[in-house]
Design an enzyme around this catalytic site. Structure first.
Site, mmCIF file in Angstrom:
data_model
loop_
_atom_site.group_PDB
_atom_site.id
_atom_site.type_symbol
_atom_site.label_atom_id
_atom_site.label_comp_id
_atom_site.label_asym_id
_atom_site.label_seq_id
_atom_site.Cartn_x
_atom_site.Cartn_y
_atom_site.Cartn_z
ATOM 1 N N ALA A 70 0.833 -1.259 0.001
ATOM 2 C CA ALA A 70 0.064 -0.155 -0.078
ATOM 3 C C ALA A 70 0.965 1.233 -0.198
ATOM 4 C CB ALA A 70 -0.911 0.136 1.211
ATOM 5 N N ASP A 71 0.474 2.087 -0.540
ATOM 6 C CA ASP A 71 0.952 3.480 -0.460
ATOM 7 C C ASP A 71 -0.085 4.576 -0.493
ATOM 8 O OD1 ASP A 71 3.937 4.877 -0.817
ATOM 9 O OD2 ASP A 71 2.540 6.105 -2.404
ATOM 10 N N THR A 72 0.141 5.854 0.328
ATOM 11 C CA THR A 72 -0.744 6.590 0.421
ATOM 12 C C THR A 72 0.117 8.102 0.238
ATOM 13 O OG1 THR A 72 -2.031 5.717 2.273
ATOM 14 C CG2 THR A 72 -2.399 7.909 2.318
#
Length: 192
Positions: A70-72
């Site tokens: 995941a990456d935000t």
């Protein structure tokens, strides 16, 4: 919900906490990849690419079946705000966000190492900050909280009082959209 051999490819304590709160059994192995945006890369494409690269990087070095990357990012005026490089950068980001609406985008990938299938999604949440004074921003930065957070803030932490409203997934703003992730995990678990 019980899953077999799920690995979270993230060093984020916030993502770990969200997974644990959902009752998902998993292990954590941090991914070590370059997180720089490619020239002309759109925010949604950026977070999906990084989430896939994180899942793949950990899958190549760790046993398991399902790998979650995941990456935000925080996006203001079509510009990606990553993690601040220092306190001055955090001040710049928080000042820019003050009194404004911005978007938080998390891309996540679930890689099934058995089937070789990648399922990726991006989730968008609109966040509005109230006008935040310079002293409040400096006090928040002095707490150390902004250092490892996209856009230099944590909605679940010391910046909770900066947020006037959100439209969309709260857990997305924390760093992992749990309803959407849960749906994808149910889909990949149904694979042979």
């Amino acid at each position: 919900m019980k899953h077999g051999a799920i690995v979270l490819a993230s060093a984020s304590p916030r993502r770990t906490e969200l997974m644990a709160l959902a009752g998902i059994e998993f292990t954590v192995v941090a991914a070590d990849i370059c997180e720089d945006a490619l020239p002309g890369e759109k925010p949604s494409a950026h977070v999906i690419r990084l989430s896939r690269e994180k899942a793949d990087a950990v899958a190549h070095k760790t046993a398991g079946r399902f790998f979650i990357g995941a990456d935000t990012v925080v996006v203001l005026d079509d510009t990606i705000m990553g993690k601040p490089v220092d306190d001055a950068d955090a001040f710049r980001m928080l000042t820019a966000l003050s009194g404004r609406n911005h978007e938080v985008i998390t891309g996540f990938t679930v890689f099934d190492a058995v089937s070789g299938i990648h399922l990726s999604r991006s989730v968008h949440t609109d966040v509005t900050f109230r006008t935040v004074g310079e002293k409040e921003i400096r006090d928040y930065i002095a707490s150390g909280c902004p250092r490892d957070k996209a856009g230099a803030y944590a909605i679940q932490g010391g910046a909770v009082h900066f947020v006037r409203s959100i439209s969309g997934s709260y857990t997305n703003v924390v760093g992992l959209p749990m309803a959407e992730l849960y749906e994808v995990l149910q889909t990949v678990e149904a694979l042979p």
